[in-house]
Scaffold this active site. Structure first.
Site, PDB file in Angstrom:
ATOM      1  N   ARG A 158      31.325  41.230  21.052  1.00  0.00           N
ATOM      2  CA  ARG A 158      31.826  39.842  21.171  1.00  0.00           C
ATOM      3  C   ARG A 158      31.473  39.234  22.519  1.00  0.00           C
ATOM      4  O   ARG A 158      31.011  38.092  22.598  1.00  0.00           O
ATOM      5  CB  ARG A 158      33.353  39.826  21.049  1.00  0.00           C
ATOM      6  N   ILE A 159      31.698  40.005  23.596  1.00  0.00           N
ATOM      7  CA  ILE A 159      31.466  39.432  24.928  1.00  0.00           C
ATOM      8  C   ILE A 159      29.964  39.250  25.164  1.00  0.00           C
ATOM      9  O   ILE A 159      29.528  38.222  25.687  1.00  0.00           O
ATOM     10  CB  ILE A 159      32.137  40.290  26.030  1.00  0.00           C
ATOM     11  N   THR A 237      30.265  43.669  34.118  1.00  0.00           N
ATOM     12  CA  THR A 237      31.666  43.234  34.011  1.00  0.00           C
ATOM     13  C   THR A 237      32.390  44.078  32.953  1.00  0.00           C
ATOM     14  O   THR A 237      33.427  43.674  32.452  1.00  0.00           O
ATOM     15  CB  THR A 237      31.774  41.742  33.614  1.00  0.00           C
ATOM     16  N   SER A 238      31.808  45.239  32.621  1.00  0.00           N
ATOM     17  CA  SER A 238      32.459  46.038  31.577  1.00  0.00           C
ATOM     18  C   SER A 238      33.306  47.157  32.181  1.00  0.00           C
ATOM     19  O   SER A 238      34.513  46.987  32.356  1.00  0.00           O
ATOM     20  CB  SER A 238      31.439  46.537  30.565  1.00  0.00           C
ATOM     21  N   ARG A 239      32.669  48.283  32.524  1.00  0.00           N
ATOM     22  CA  ARG A 239      33.409  49.369  33.167  1.00  0.00           C
ATOM     23  C   ARG A 239      32.532  50.032  34.216  1.00  0.00           C
ATOM     24  O   ARG A 239      31.335  50.261  33.986  1.00  0.00           O
ATOM     25  CB  ARG A 239      33.840  50.432  32.147  1.00  0.00           C
ATOM     26  N   GLU A 268      38.554  52.373  40.914  1.00  0.00           N
ATOM     27  CA  GLU A 268      39.173  51.133  41.399  1.00  0.00           C
ATOM     28  C   GLU A 268      40.595  51.415  41.880  1.00  0.00           C
ATOM     29  O   GLU A 268      41.247  52.294  41.313  1.00  0.00           O
ATOM     30  CB  GLU A 268      39.209  50.097  40.258  1.00  0.00           C
ATOM     31  N   HIS A 287      37.693  43.230  39.549  1.00  0.00           N
ATOM     32  CA  HIS A 287      38.033  43.390  38.123  1.00  0.00           C
ATOM     33  C   HIS A 287      38.887  42.214  37.611  1.00  0.00           C
ATOM     34  O   HIS A 287      40.043  42.399  37.217  1.00  0.00           O
ATOM     35  CB  HIS A 287      38.752  44.728  37.910  1.00  0.00           C
TER      36      HIS A 287
HETATM   37  C1  GLV Z   1      39.514  44.478  31.084  1.00  0.00           C
HETATM   38  O1  GLV Z   1      38.785  45.116  31.751  1.00  0.00           O
HETATM   39  C2  GLV Z   1      39.710  44.684  29.691  1.00  0.00           C
HETATM   40  O2  GLV Z   1      39.234  45.690  29.158  1.00  0.00           O
HETATM   41  O3  GLV Z   1      40.376  43.851  29.080  1.00  0.00           O
END
Ligand code: GLV
Length: 322
Positions: A158-159, A237-239, A268, A287
């Site tokens: 989705r992202i 922006t994932s992990r 983190e 994050h």
């Molecule tokens: C944030 O990192 C999430 O997984 O919603």
């Protein structure tokens, strides 16, 4: 019957948790700035019928062993790599997450980070704030063009699709790699499926949007960075653990790639002495992918809904399946 007990691992606005209070006893970790210590989680999980947690709480097998009456773990996040899903399933504990509701907000932040890294925005901010703005210079703080560049998306969920949608407005040439092909996405945003190697070798921007699993651990390693263009910008922006940070540091330092935009890190929170933060070509954020007021409220409300469903013995609406 004993009133259910819900433990919430972060401070959540009162109006959002009111429905939980109507259902049972609720307690919340009091400190905004520090995570719940593991020992406290151990105590709480023993008594709790439901736990409202988030990305940084390690809900592991050892912790779940202490659970005596836990029915539901609801995380206020789409990613759930911090939860041992198998251990939860073995104990018939439902696990819920918050997909969908944060997609657009996270894609916005991803694009902001991509643009900031490409156009060297943090460096520009530093210059002006430090009174270092001198004469206009033809090649001062020149970065990379975003428009008409090639965007490579690793992980077309989705992202990923929402990021691609934004890229169409910049006339970007979009390629992606995913476990399976996504014909609807290809149709919707004009993205072209390519092998990982081609994506790395030809993209001007490489954007990681895949969940963190055993398979994606250090997916972006030394070899991967060396395949990328020396002018390329890497965005995550994932992990954090999807990236081998030592390899990324070397790639940025040696000029194997141009810059990186990072919202996530292996461990983190990171501090300013983290090697990646010492590099001028790293744009870093703490994050905050889904951190808009509206989206965070929606995520919290959805999490409360999952807890109510779990406590009532219903199937949670967004169940994490094994
Ligand atoms: C944030 O990192 C999430 O997984 O919603």
């Amino acid at each position: 019957m004993k009133q259910p007990y819900v433990f919430i691992t972060r401070r959540i606005p009162e109006d959002i948790i009111t429905p939980l209070k109507a259902e049972g006893r609720v307690s919340m970790w009091e400190k905004e700035e520090t995570p719940v210590p593991y020992e406290r989680l151990e105590e709480e999980i023993k008594k709790a019928d439901a736990v409202f947690c988030n990305v940084s709480d390690p809900i592991d097998a050892a912790l779940l062993e202490k659970a005596e009456r836990l029915k539901v773990i609801a995380t206020m996040a789409v990613g759930y790599n911090n939860i041992d899903i198998q251990a939860a399933a073995e104990r018939n504990i439902q696990v819920a997450h918050t997909p969908g509701v944060l997609t657009e907000t996270t894609a916005d932040l991803t694009f902001a980070l991509l643009m900031a890294a490409a156009r060297r925005i943090p460096e520009g901010i530093e210059v002006i704030k430090n009174n270092e703005w001198g004469a206009w210079a033809p090649f001062f703080l020149t970065g990379r063009d975003i428009h008409h560049a090639r965007l490579g998306i690793i992980g077309m969920g989705r992202i990923g699709e929402a990021v691609a949608k934004r890229a169409t407005g910049f006339d970007m040439d979009i390629v992606y790699h995913n476990r399976s092909r996504k014909p609807e996405t290809e149709e919707a945003v004009g993205a072209v499926y390519v092998e990982m190697e081609e994506l790395l070798e030809t993209s001007d921007f490489v954007c990681v949007q895949t969940p963190y699993t055993k398979e994606t651990h250090h997916l972006m390693n030394r070899e991967a960075f060396q395949k990328m263009k020396s002018t390329a910008v890497f965005v995550n922006t994932s992990r954090g653990p999807i990236v081998d940070e030592t390899a990324l540091y070397e790639a940025l330092k040696e000029g194997d790639i141009q810059a990186a935009g990072l919202d996530v890190f292996e461990n983190e929170p990171v501090r300013s002495n983290h090697p990646l933060l010492t590099l001028p070509n790293v744009t870093a954020l703490p994050h905050i992918g889904s951190a808009s007021e509206d989206t965070r409220r929606k995520m919290a409300e959805m999490t409360v809904g999952h807890i109510l469903q779990g406590l009532r013995g219903e199937d949670v609406a967004h169940k994490v399946e094994m």
